[in-house]
Design a protein around this motif. Structure first.
Motif, PDB file in Angstrom:
ATOM      1  N   UNK A 128      61.398  55.625  33.073  1.00 35.14           N
ATOM      2  CA  UNK A 128      62.105  55.947  34.305  1.00 35.14           C
ATOM      3  C   UNK A 128      61.949  54.935  35.408  1.00 35.14           C
ATOM      4  N   UNK A 129      61.239  53.829  35.150  1.00 37.46           N
ATOM      5  CA  UNK A 129      61.016  52.819  36.169  1.00 37.46           C
ATOM      6  C   UNK A 129      60.701  51.486  35.503  1.00 37.46           C
ATOM      7  N   UNK A 130      60.878  50.407  36.262  1.00 40.17           N
ATOM      8  CA  UNK A 130      60.475  49.089  35.763  1.00 40.17           C
ATOM      9  C   UNK A 130      58.991  48.836  35.993  1.00 40.17           C
ATOM     10  N   UNK A 131      58.373  49.610  36.856  1.00 45.15           N
ATOM     11  CA  UNK A 131      56.947  49.438  37.165  1.00 45.15           C
ATOM     12  C   UNK A 131      56.121  50.080  36.054  1.00 45.15           C
ATOM     13  N   UNK A 132      55.575  49.266  35.186  1.00 52.32           N
ATOM     14  CA  UNK A 132      54.810  49.751  34.050  1.00 52.32           C
ATOM     15  C   UNK A 132      53.307  49.745  34.300  1.00 52.32           C
ATOM     16  N   UNK A 133      52.885  49.486  35.538  1.00 55.01           N
ATOM     17  CA  UNK A 133      51.453  49.437  35.841  1.00 55.01           C
ATOM     18  C   UNK A 133      50.853  50.843  35.835  1.00 55.01           C
ATOM     19  N   UNK A 134      49.695  50.964  35.226  1.00 55.76           N
ATOM     20  CA  UNK A 134      48.983  52.237  35.181  1.00 55.76           C
ATOM     21  C   UNK A 134      47.508  52.006  35.481  1.00 55.76           C
ATOM     22  N   UNK A 135      46.832  53.079  35.864  1.00 53.81           N
ATOM     23  CA  UNK A 135      45.384  53.084  36.039  1.00 53.81           C
ATOM     24  C   UNK A 135      44.797  53.949  34.926  1.00 53.81           C
ATOM     25  N   UNK A 136      43.831  53.402  34.215  1.00 53.03           N
ATOM     26  CA  UNK A 136      43.259  54.099  33.063  1.00 53.03           C
ATOM     27  C   UNK A 136      42.001  54.860  33.463  1.00 53.03           C
ATOM     28  N   UNK A 137      41.846  56.037  32.879  1.00 53.94           N
ATOM     29  CA  UNK A 137      40.640  56.842  33.081  1.00 53.94           C
ATOM     30  C   UNK A 137      40.252  57.501  31.763  1.00 53.94           C
ATOM     31  N   UNK A 138      38.974  57.854  31.665  1.00 54.12           N
ATOM     32  CA  UNK A 138      38.480  58.645  30.537  1.00 54.12           C
ATOM     33  C   UNK A 138      37.954  59.954  31.101  1.00 54.12           C
ATOM     34  N   UNK A 139      38.464  61.076  30.578  1.00 53.66           N
ATOM     35  CA  UNK A 139      38.104  62.375  31.112  1.00 53.66           C
ATOM     36  C   UNK A 139      37.620  63.285  29.991  1.00 53.66           C
ATOM     37  N   UNK A 140      36.854  64.295  30.350  1.00 49.03           N
ATOM     38  CA  UNK A 140      36.364  65.265  29.380  1.00 49.03           C
ATOM     39  C   UNK A 140      35.292  66.131  29.995  1.00 49.03           C
TER      40      UNK A 140
END
Length: 717
Positions: free
Chosen positions: A412-424
């Motif tokens: 849905x966007x050209x901005x493919x930047x993400x912030x990664x996290x590990x959760x649990x």
């Protein structure tokens, strides 16, 4: 009656001591199952009907315990049980995955135990009939069973003969929508989106399957689908997208049908047809990209290409509306904000999605040739409520200390930047769930957290309220991570020690330890910890180039993953790579490097078997070695040949069985070698008067073909 009281009296004759002790069924004071009785003879019936219901109350003389009197009592039940929330004649409908609370009312004129036992029965049990908790909350299954009626039963704990049942009908009322462009150009890609909208409060399975069919195509002639993981589509809806690649030619007839079948209820499968748009003669117009997905209010840059004419002017419309509109999206000058209307002739524009999802969706952005208005190209743009983040792979089973890369796609966007996290839930302590890099490379912890369920989450940098996740489980079994050495040359003359690093090994110190299987054969193994084992590898194991399978087998027969010890063929001859200031780089050179066979017994990162710690001159007169840190100078004779003695030392010791060579055109040769002691070897070098003056490297190779180099340690002058 259950829970009621009755007073007994005992009369003792012929004794001044008139006290008695009371018991029920031989138990002093009674008990919870038979009822209790006090020292005054007050009997309280149990709350739950005993089996059998006939009991004996006994009064025993304190003065003479051999004397007693008894009374027979029968505990009765007047319990009745009703289901006000579903005990009528009609079935109670419960939607897939939804929870419905049932209330059981236990009635009695006495004081029975008011608790009930809940159960579910039916033809779909036990897998697809749902479940009920101890409070009467029934949760329907996420997948519609073939027989949707189940029976919910509430049974009195006080009197198991008293029960009441309700019929539940599992219903399926979710809506599945499919968004597919009407045409797809040949040899291009398009995005298909299936959106599942559940009934509020329900939770059907969101798994869907995709298929292509058409009478004019078979298998790849219909194109191919690559399914992407599902993500939230806003509210309680979920969206599953699939990337479609069209064939290289249009099928005949030119009609392809895509079908999406929900696992929750296959009867709700949806289909949609589309066609493949081929190339045409004369004027032709194409738009890139041919299909796209954009979140509301987002920009999409479109580029038109006109061929077959010198007049490349075009006009743009959205769903037939010139320039578009606020409801269906507008055509704007590229990067303009606010939107500037496009005049005419522009081959590149921005389509700006509307503020809400239009109907119908997707919209068609069309570009029409001014030279031939019958020729046009189109882009199908699917509009979604917000960006959707997907993470691949969607699930992973990773060994402790393992590495798993993840890839995030923001739809849905050209901005493919993400912030990664590990959760649990088990990630309270720092590092307990591993770590992930900004590039999405996840390294697992040394042991599985509790509970062993993690999520690797990618959060959109553009819209932090949107994220995608992958489920990760840390393997708790026996696993091999690395081998030392991991590769050797074929033809090693001696055996060597192989060290295996991993998790879940049975340590030798705790009894029968794990066993290394090398090439399928068990070897004498020592496992100092649960993460490290060593075993011998023979020369026969690595006689030929190839891969040797290595596994760890724990007591009981549990085997690890198989890891290959790479056995590489040694070079037939050495190659010289010449570099100079004019040509500092050389391409087209394949360099094969293996580890020394001593890697399994050396200090990690510092193999010392062949490392030359020091080199110096050797005096044959004094039989002494002078070790130093400077190069040893080799002086050429005026004519003929001359010899020079050098000595070298290694921490692990060098011996005369090794091969020693000096670089160059063969003008400096090692003609003798002998051990001196304390890990020192004496070499006798021969050099002619014609030897080229230069710095030389001394190569050392053992019988296992491990090789090292002492660079610049000799200097011919």
């Amino acid at each position: 009656m259950l829970g009621n009281q009755f007073v007994f009296a005992a009369a003792v004759k012929n004794s001044l001591d008139s006290t008695v002790t009371w018991s029920v069924n031989g138990v002093a004071g009674g008990g919870a199952q038979t009822g209790t009785i006090t020292a005054d003879g007050v009997y309280t019936a149990p709350g739950d009907l005993p089996i059998p219901a006939n009991l004996t109350v006994t009064a025993t003389s304190h003065a003479d315990v051999s004397k007693s009197g008894t009374a027979l009592i029968t505990v009765q039940s007047d319990v009745s049980i009703t289901l006000p929330s579903g005990g009528g004649t009609g079935a109670v409908p419960v939607e897939l995955g939804a929870t419905h609370a049932f209330l059981a009312v236990v009635s009695s004129g006495a004081h029975p135990d008011k608790s009930v036992l809940w159960s579910v029965s039916g033809l779909a049990c036990p897998l697809l009939c749902g479940s009920v908790d101890t409070s009467g909350n029934y949760t329907a299954p996420q997948i519609l069973p073939g027989s949707p009626n189940v029976t919910l039963t509430a049974r009195s704990v006080a009197d198991s003969s008293r029960q009441v049942s309700a019929t539940i009908t599992i219903t399926s009322n979710f809506v599945l929508q499919l968004s597919v462009p009407s045409t797809v150009p040949i040899s291009s890609t398009a995005t298909f989106i299936a959106t599942l909208n559940p009934v509020p409060g329900s939770n059907p399975s969101t798994v869907v399957s995709w298929s292509l069919s058409g009478s004019g195509c078979n298998r790849v002639l219909c194109g191919t689908l690559s399914v992407v993981t599902e993500q939230s589509a806003g509210g309680n809806a979920t969206a599953a997208s699939a990337s479609y690649t069209s064939p290289i030619a249009s099928p005949a007839p030119n009609a392809i049908e895509v079908t999406v079948t929900p696992l929750a209820d296959p009867s709700k499968a949806v289909q949609q047809q589309f066609s493949i748009q081929g190339a045409s003669a004369g004027v032709s117009v194409t738009v890139s990209p041919a299909t796209a997905t954009r979140a509301i209010n987002h920009h999409l840059t479109l580029t038109a290409q006109v061929s077959g004419t010198t007049n490349t002017n075009v006009t743009w419309n959205v769903n037939g509306v010139a320039g578009g509109s606020a409801a269906i999206g507008r055509i704007c000058v590229v990067a303009s904000n606010p939107c500037q209307a496009v005049t005419s002739g522009a081959l590149q524009v921005d389509y700006v999605a509307p503020a809400t999802v239009p109907t119908p969706d997707p919209v068609t952005v069309q570009v029409v040739s001014v030279a031939d208005v019958s020729k046009s190209g189109a882009s199908q743009v699917t509009i979604i409520n917000h960006v959707l983040v997907t993470v691949l792979p969607g699930s992973a089973l990773v060994v402790p200390l393992g590495v798993q890369p993840f890839v995030a796609t923001v739809l849905g966007t050209d901005n493919q930047n993400v912030v990664w996290q590990v959760q649990g839930a088990g990630c309270s302590a720092a590092g307990s769930c591993g770590a992930i890099t900004p590039a999405g490379v996840y390294t697992t912890p040394g042991m599985a957290p509790m509970p062993d369920a993690l999520q690797v989450v990618a959060i959109s940098s553009e819209d932090t309220s949107q994220s995608g996740s992958a489920n990760v489980t840390i393997s708790t079994g026996v696993n091999i991570l690395t081998l030392h050495p991991a590769s050797v040359y074929a033809g090693a003359a001696n055996g060597f020690t192989l060290k295996v690093i991993g998790t879940g090994f049975a340590a030798s110190t705790s009894g029968t330890g794990a066993v290394l299987l090398i090439g399928g054969t068990a070897r004498t193994t020592s496992c100092s910890t649960t993460q490290e084992c060593i075993a011998p590898v023979t020369a026969a194991d690595v006689a030929l180039a190839g891969n040797v399978s290595v596994q760890v087998q724990n007591p009981g027969g549990t085997e690890s993953n198989a890891v290959s010890l790479v056995v590489a063929a040694p070079n037939a001859s050495d190659d010289v790579i010449s570099l100079n200031a004019g040509a500092p780089e050389v391409s087209g050179k394949d360099i094969v490097v293996v580890e020394p066979t001593t890697a399994g017994v050396s200090i990690p990162g510092n193999d010392v078997d062949l490392d030359v710690a020091a080199l110096g001159s050797f005096s044959a007169v004094n039989n002494s070695c002078t070790l130093g840190g400077n190069p040893v100078m080799l002086t050429r004779p005026q004519s003929g040949v001359a010899t020079a003695d050098v000595c070298l030392f290694s921490q692990s010791g060098l011996d005369a069985s090794m091969t020693f060579t000096v670089t160059g055109p063969g003008d400096v040769a090692v003609i003798a070698k002998q051990p001196v002691g304390l890990g020192i070897v004496r070499l006798t070098l021969q050099l002619p008067a014609t030897a080229a003056p230069s710095a030389r490297t001394l190569f050392i190779q053992n019988t296992n073909l491990d090789k090292t180099a002492a660079t610049g340690t000799l200097w011919v002058k």
